[in-house]
Design a protein around this motif. Structure first.
Motif, PDB file in Angstrom:
ATOM      1  N   ALA A  78      14.424  -4.226 -22.908  1.00 25.60           N
ATOM      2  CA  ALA A  78      15.020  -3.214 -22.522  1.00 25.60           C
ATOM      3  C   ALA A  78      14.591  -2.520 -21.158  1.00 25.60           C
ATOM      4  N   GLY A  79      13.829  -1.891 -22.566  1.00 26.71           N
ATOM      5  CA  GLY A  79      12.408  -1.159 -20.816  1.00 26.71           C
ATOM      6  C   GLY A  79      12.053  -1.824 -19.838  1.00 26.71           C
ATOM      7  N   THR A  80      10.885  -3.201 -19.934  1.00 23.58           N
ATOM      8  CA  THR A  80      10.854  -4.437 -19.285  1.00 23.58           C
ATOM      9  C   THR A  80      11.516  -4.141 -17.797  1.00 23.58           C
ATOM     10  N   LEU A  81      13.222  -4.778 -18.107  1.00 20.95           N
ATOM     11  CA  LEU A  81      14.066  -4.455 -17.446  1.00 20.95           C
ATOM     12  C   LEU A  81      14.489  -3.372 -16.452  1.00 20.95           C
ATOM     13  N   SER A  82      14.935  -2.004 -17.006  1.00 20.56           N
ATOM     14  CA  SER A  82      14.778  -0.418 -16.370  1.00 20.56           C
ATOM     15  C   SER A  82      13.205  -0.614 -15.680  1.00 20.56           C
ATOM     16  N   SER A  83      12.081  -1.203 -15.890  1.00 23.07           N
ATOM     17  CA  SER A  83      11.276  -0.830 -14.967  1.00 23.07           C
ATOM     18  C   SER A  83      10.952  -1.908 -13.648  1.00 23.07           C
ATOM     19  N   LEU A  84      11.821  -3.178 -14.144  1.00 22.61           N
ATOM     20  CA  LEU A  84      11.898  -4.275 -12.900  1.00 22.61           C
ATOM     21  C   LEU A  84      13.223  -3.650 -11.472  1.00 22.61           C
ATOM     22  N   LEU A  85      13.916  -3.000 -12.302  1.00 21.77           N
ATOM     23  CA  LEU A  85      14.739  -2.405 -11.668  1.00 21.77           C
ATOM     24  C   LEU A  85      14.346  -1.298 -11.145  1.00 21.77           C
ATOM     25  N   GLY A  86      13.069  -0.136 -11.411  1.00 23.61           N
ATOM     26  CA  GLY A  86      13.121   1.335 -10.475  1.00 23.61           C
ATOM     27  C   GLY A  86      12.012  -0.061  -9.154  1.00 23.61           C
ATOM     28  N   ILE A  87      11.170  -0.566  -9.688  1.00 26.17           N
ATOM     29  CA  ILE A  87      10.209  -1.170  -8.786  1.00 26.17           C
ATOM     30  C   ILE A  87      10.704  -1.520  -7.810  1.00 26.17           C
ATOM     31  N   TYR A  88      12.068  -1.990  -8.218  1.00 27.95           N
ATOM     32  CA  TYR A  88      13.468  -2.986  -6.902  1.00 27.95           C
ATOM     33  C   TYR A  88      13.602  -1.551  -5.726  1.00 27.95           C
ATOM     34  N   SER A  89      13.533  -0.432  -6.820  1.00 34.84           N
ATOM     35  CA  SER A  89      14.210   0.554  -5.516  1.00 34.84           C
ATOM     36  C   SER A  89      13.549   1.279  -4.866  1.00 34.84           C
ATOM     37  N   GLN A  90      12.406   1.634  -5.542  1.00 31.29           N
ATOM     38  CA  GLN A  90      11.258   2.208  -5.375  1.00 31.29           C
ATOM     39  C   GLN A  90      10.617   1.251  -3.553  1.00 31.29           C
ATOM     40  N   TRP A  91      10.637   0.118  -4.217  1.00 30.68           N
ATOM     41  CA  TRP A  91      10.280  -0.779  -3.078  1.00 30.68           C
ATOM     42  C   TRP A  91      10.857  -1.013  -1.958  1.00 30.68           C
ATOM     43  N   LYS A  92      12.469  -0.746  -2.019  1.00 27.74           N
ATOM     44  CA  LYS A  92      13.008  -0.324  -0.646  1.00 27.74           C
ATOM     45  C   LYS A  92      13.299   0.299  -0.297  1.00 27.74           C
ATOM     46  N   LYS A  93      13.223   1.898  -1.543  1.00 24.82           N
ATOM     47  CA  LYS A  93      12.866   2.968  -0.572  1.00 24.82           C
ATOM     48  C   LYS A  93      11.293   3.165  -0.124  1.00 24.82           C
ATOM     49  N   THR A  94      10.875   2.447  -0.322  1.00 15.78           N
ATOM     50  CA  THR A  94       9.097   2.568   0.714  1.00 15.78           C
ATOM     51  C   THR A  94       8.741   1.226   1.809  1.00 15.78           C
ATOM     52  N   LEU A 104       0.643  -0.895  -0.102  1.00  9.81           N
ATOM     53  CA  LEU A 104      -0.268  -0.416   0.480  1.00  9.81           C
ATOM     54  C   LEU A 104       1.386   1.394   0.113  1.00  9.81           C
ATOM     55  N   LYS A 105       2.098   1.239   0.690  1.00 10.42           N
ATOM     56  CA  LYS A 105       2.679   2.171   0.914  1.00 10.42           C
ATOM     57  C   LYS A 105       3.245   2.182  -0.734  1.00 10.42           C
ATOM     58  N   PHE A 106       3.592   1.367  -1.253  1.00  6.52           N
ATOM     59  CA  PHE A 106       4.097   1.287  -2.869  1.00  6.52           C
ATOM     60  C   PHE A 106       3.483   2.060  -3.947  1.00  6.52           C
ATOM     61  N   VAL A 107       2.448   2.193  -3.439  1.00  2.00           N
ATOM     62  CA  VAL A 107       1.340   2.241  -4.441  1.00  2.00           C
ATOM     63  C   VAL A 107       0.780   3.277  -4.348  1.00  2.00           C
ATOM     64  N   ALA A 108       1.866   3.941  -3.243  1.00  3.56           N
ATOM     65  CA  ALA A 108       0.430   5.122  -2.942  1.00  3.56           C
ATOM     66  C   ALA A 108       1.052   6.330  -3.592  1.00  3.56           C
ATOM     67  N   THR A 109       3.092   5.603  -3.799  1.00  4.35           N
ATOM     68  CA  THR A 109       4.093   6.932  -4.685  1.00  4.35           C
ATOM     69  C   THR A 109       3.256   6.974  -6.292  1.00  4.35           C
ATOM     70  N   THR A 110       3.376   7.873  -6.314  1.00  2.30           N
ATOM     71  CA  THR A 110       3.222   7.885  -8.692  1.00  2.30           C
ATOM     72  C   THR A 110       4.444   7.675  -8.614  1.00  2.30           C
ATOM     73  N   VAL A 111       5.283   7.439  -8.193  1.00  3.58           N
ATOM     74  CA  VAL A 111       6.920   7.013  -9.125  1.00  3.58           C
ATOM     75  C   VAL A 111       6.580   5.053  -8.586  1.00  3.58           C
TER      76      VAL A 111
END
Length: 234
Positions: A217-233, A16-23
């Protein structure tokens, strides 16, 4: 109660914290958008019928449009970030200049991208939309290039720091662990930036990447972005 155990599970709160962020929401949509781009290309290459390809093409276009609307106005954030980076006199000046270049690149990309919003949504078609879109891609290349150079330079500096660490001392062990954490974060960002570069380079026809490469390439970078944002939240 099983229902209570599921509802109050820490993973649910984290989600819920993760999807609450626009990122967080943007990265999820981006993952679906670029996977759809790859899969539509794959279906086309394997001679599947148009009826099988069309849903994925529609997913790619519609999720891309949703993301364009979501990032409207975000250029101001990067203009401010560029000003803050320029005013920051502490730290390595090379990284400071690259940070300014990166933020200005993203600001230019989002500003020109905003100029295509009315045309993309069909509210008002304009002849300048294609030109604005190309300018936005050029600024995106600029921002990503600055980020790639910054991450490569950061990794080089980390190697220099690591060479001076004495692992026999307690402080040296702590410093070595800190360097490993910073190196891992820098490698993830560098990989993500290199993957993202395929998108504007292909759009500008500077490099001949097909939709399969760009989609993966876009799928991989998106997965990396999800991973980073998940850790931040967390």
């Amino acid at each position: 109660m099983v229902a209570d155990a599921l509802v109050y599970h820490p993973a649910v709160s984290h989600y819920l914290k993760f999807v609450a962020t626009t990122v967080g929401r943007d990265k999820l949509l981006r993952l679906l958008q670029y996977f759809a781009r790859f899969y539509a290309w794959y279906l086309l290459r394997t001679n599947k019928p148009v009826s099988a390809i069309q849903p994925w093409e529609t997913m790619k276009k519609q999720f891309g449009l949703v993301r364009k609307v979501m990032r409207a106005g975000k250029n101001v954030e990067h203009i401010k970030a560029a000003a803050v980076a320029a005013d920051n006199k502490n730290g390595d000046p090379i990284l400071r200049y690259l940070a300014v270049g990166r933020q200005l690149g993203y600001a230019g990309y989002l500003t020109f991208d905003l100029g295509t919003l009315l045309d993309a949504t069909g509210i008002r078609k304009t002849e300048s939309a294609k030109r604005l879109a190309r300018e936005s891609q050029r600024f995106w290349v600029m921002g990503l290039s600055c980020s790639v150079v910054a991450q490569a330079y950061t990794l080089w500096r980390l190697r220099q720091r690591e060479a001076r660490v004495d692992r026999k001392e307690g402080e040296g062990v702590v410093e070595a662990k800190r360097i490993e954490v910073e190196r891992a974060a820098s490698r993830i960002q560098l990989t993500s930036d290199l993957c993202d570069l395929t998108v504007p380079l292909s759009a500008l026809a500077w490099v001949n990447f097909d939709d399969g490469i760009v989609g993966l390439a876009g799928t991989l970078s998106s997965l990396l972005g999800i991973y980073s944002q998940w850790k931040k939240t967390a």
